[in-house]
Scaffold this active site. Structure first.
Site: not given
Ligand code: AMP
Length: 282
Positions: A30, A33, A35-37, A149, A153, A185-186
């Site tokens: 979504m 972005l 580091e997780g993405h 995370k 989902q 998290s964003s």
């Protein structure tokens, strides 16, 4: 790096690549972005010929308008980051391209969606599975990458891919954290400075439960109460749920005698945060 806004164009690119024998790795996001993405994009880069990333803030998975409206956006930053990671294709559709007038079809996974995030965010997973199915039909990947995370989902997407015979390999990768343990998290930008100081308590709570379990405490209620106490005492957040669950069915456990996942969700003033930890009992 090619930026594509159009469904037919993205499908045509994917078809050509597949005919050339190229394997497509796909990271749905979504945007905004971090580091997780990027850890997902890097894995996709290592394991596939072509890396496609989608950026789409999916209105169908937001149960609250305010959350959708406050969801952070930074298209330019996102493009620069995925380009630097060597992505080949970025699919960035407008909302009305994904949900044109008259749109009427939804994908719903039973059981796994009923508890936890599903209970606190009605319709959320239906929005997720619907958009993910559409994105799979548009990007036509061989592999797709999701983060642990969002543990529930990831379980639901794996279930859907199996149940609907989608010919796609789902890869789930570990949660990337700040040095103090807070899961990236964003939504973390919506924490106040004071809440940001408190937020590492969530991961500390999960680690505390894992330690207690290793130390011989197997009663899930006792562990959950301890976790709730830590969050109440260490933060101003309101708890939606704290639970020790079976890692595949996500049903709550009475006794933690085998593999388990600790799941939690809390609400700060303007950010709802989730986190989880897989626990192995030997
Ligand atoms: P989102 O943009 O929040 O929809 O997330 C897109 C993908 O990135 C999902 O598969 C998330 O699980 C994954 N993701 C988000 N945060 C993290 C993180 N801290 N570590 C690993 N993966 C993440």
């Amino acid at each position: 790096m090619e930026i594509i806004h159009d469904v037919a164009k993205m499908q045509a690119r994917a078809e050509t690549l597949r005919q050339e024998g190229r394997r497509i790795g796909f990271v749905p996001t979504m945007g905004y972005l971090h580091e997780g993405h990027l850890s997902l994009v890097r894995a996709a880069r290592r394991e596939n010929h072509i890396v496609a990333v989608s950026i789409f803030v999916n209105p169908a998975q937001f149960d609250r308008q305010e959350d959708l409206q406050s969801y952070p956006v930074d298209f330019e930053g996102d493009h620069a980051q995925v380009k630097a990671e060597g992505a080949d294709l970025v699919f960035v559709p407008e909302r009305q391209i994904i949900y044109p007038p008259g749109y009427a079809t939804f994908v719903d996974v039973d059981r796994l969606t009923s508890r936890w995030e599903g209970a606190y965010r009605p319709g959320h997973f239906r929005g997720v599975t619907t958009v993910v199915t559409k994105l799979f039909n548009i990007v036509r990947p061989h592999r797709t990458y999701f983060g642990q995370k969002d543990y529930q989902q990831a379980c639901i997407v794996e279930r859907m891919v199996r149940d609907l015979d989608m010919d796609i390999e789902v890869v789930v990768l570990p949660t990337v954290r700040e040095p103090d343990g807070l899961a990236l998290s964003s939504r973390n930008v919506n924490l106040t400075p004071e809440e940001r100081r408190q937020a590492p308590m969530l991961y500390q709570t999960l680690c505390w439960a894992a330690e207690r379990i290793k130390g011989g405490e197997h009663n899930a209620r006792v562990l959950e109460e301890g976790m709730q106490r830590m969050i109440h005492e260490g933060t101003t957040a309101t708890i939606d749920y704290v639970a020790l669950c079976h890692p595949e069915t996500l049903e709550p456990l009475e006794q933690v005698a085998g593999p388990a996942v600790a799941l939690l969700a809390v609400r700060f003033s303007k950010a709802r945060l989730i986190d989880n930890l897989l626990i192995n009992v030997h």
